[in-house]
Design an enzyme around this catalytic site. Structure first.
Site, PDB file in Angstrom:
ATOM      1  N   ASP A  10       0.859  -1.178   0.000  1.00 17.60           N
ATOM      2  CA  ASP A  10       0.000   0.000   0.000  1.00 17.60           C
ATOM      3  C   ASP A  10       0.894   1.226   0.000  1.00 17.60           C
ATOM      4  O   ASP A  10       2.095   1.141   0.316  1.00 17.60           O
ATOM      5  CB  ASP A  10      -0.916  -0.003   1.224  1.00 17.60           C
ATOM      6  CG  ASP A  10      -1.874   1.188   1.259  1.00 17.60           C
ATOM      7  OD1 ASP A  10      -2.349   1.590   0.180  1.00 17.60           O
ATOM      8  OD2 ASP A  10      -2.127   1.736   2.341  1.00 17.60           O
ATOM      9  N   GLU A 151      -4.851   8.846   9.982  1.00 13.01           N
ATOM     10  CA  GLU A 151      -3.453   8.710  10.373  1.00 13.01           C
ATOM     11  C   GLU A 151      -3.076   9.638  11.525  1.00 13.01           C
ATOM     12  O   GLU A 151      -2.020   9.466  12.140  1.00 13.01           O
ATOM     13  CB  GLU A 151      -2.551   8.915   9.160  1.00 13.01           C
ATOM     14  CG  GLU A 151      -2.795   7.854   8.091  1.00 13.01           C
ATOM     15  CD  GLU A 151      -1.579   7.539   7.247  1.00 13.01           C
ATOM     16  OE1 GLU A 151      -0.661   8.378   7.185  1.00 13.01           O
ATOM     17  OE2 GLU A 151      -1.556   6.446   6.644  1.00 13.01           O
ATOM     18  N   CYS A 185     -10.935   3.231  -0.513  1.00 14.75           N
ATOM     19  CA  CYS A 185      -9.582   3.421   0.012  1.00 14.75           C
ATOM     20  C   CYS A 185      -9.492   2.594   1.284  1.00 14.75           C
ATOM     21  O   CYS A 185     -10.430   2.587   2.095  1.00 14.75           O
ATOM     22  CB  CYS A 185      -9.320   4.899   0.309  1.00 14.75           C
ATOM     23  SG  CYS A 185      -7.769   5.221   1.184  1.00 14.75           S
TER      24      CYS A 185
END
Length: 270
Positions: A10, A151, A185
């Protein structure tokens, strides 16, 4: 029996959500994961750059004798679908298996797709769905703030920041009356609860990582590559930037404590 590892890559760590599903579906398989954390994100790169990065990522996995390569990245799957033609092992991205599920599950033929800007601009999901069933209406929406939200730990469904951004991106799809949304995603399943709260209980959210894991299991079986050992498989993790924060983020994606540390490699060598 083939005990070689499944190779997964990824642009960063979002693909770990697919690894989580693989560990559930195929607990005895070995997995080698590469996250290109030094060059993340891919979603705002040119097509040529994404293709070059994807080939380097795949080459690293092939050097480790993997039996199958999975691009657990919606951007790579959308922009570099021709990767399959240059690999000598079975390959899949996340687009194909996810579209199959959307076509099967949608009741009203209205499907929403959310992804990075590169994924949405490629129209990969829309094209695949309409090739199979031209009567389907596909509504696309890029969500560039979703990856940095995840994130940076903004994942609580009740967080007002999360709720505001989810509403900003999902409102057009909700107004269009979609009954199915593809999370295009592999970061997005982390925000699944918040998205589900906004879209409502009658809208099905399709996890691209889960569908890819199930498709991978099918491909391995069809090609005689299944690891039939009764032992729990081993997972190895590699990144292209410092692995200092890997354990914290990986625990979030895998939803379990990490037993293995990540190793840093120089991806430019591949």
């Amino acid at each position: 029996m083939n005990n070689n590892a499944i190779g997964v890559f990824d642009s960063g760590l979002g693909g770990l959500s697919a690894v989580k599903q693989m560990l559930k579906a195929m607990p005895n398989e070995n997995i080698i994961y590469f996250g290109d954390t030094g060059r993340v994100p891919y979603g705002n790169r040119s097509k040529d750059t994404i293709r070059r990065y994807a080939m380097q990522d795949a080459n690293f996995l092939l050097k480790n004798n993997v039996k199958m390569v999975i691009a657990a990245c919606g951007t790579v799957s959308s922009v570099a679908p021709d990767l399959e033609s240059v690999l000598k092992v079975p390959y899949t991205g996340v687009v194909l298996p996810t579209c199959f599920t959307a076509l099967k599950e949608s009741k009203n033929g209205k499907v929403g797709v959310i992804g990075t800007t590169a994924t949405i601009n490629s129209h990969s999901y829309k094209t695949r769905i309409n090739q199979k069933n031209p009567s389907f209406e596909v509504f696309e929406q890029d969500c560039p703030l979703f990856v940095p939200l995840v994130e940076n730990g903004f994942i609580d469904r009740n967080d007002p920041v999360v709720k505001l951004i989810v509403e900003r991106y999902m409102s057009n799809l909700k107004n269009a009356g979609v009954d199915t949304v593809i999370l295009g995603c592999t970061h997005y399943p982390i925000l699944k609860d918040a998205i589900a709260d906004y879209m409502g209980k009658d809208v099905l959210l399709i996890d691209s990582g889960k569908e890819t894991a199930l498709y991978t299991k099918k491909v391995l079986s069809e090609n005689g590559l299944t690891n039939t050992s009764n032992e729990i498989g081993n997972a190895q993790f590699f990144v292209s930037d410092t692995p200092d924060n890997f354990e914290k983020i990986a625990t979030l994606f895998l939803e379990k404590d990490m037993n293995n540390k990540a190793q840093q490699i120089n991806i430019e060598e591949y």
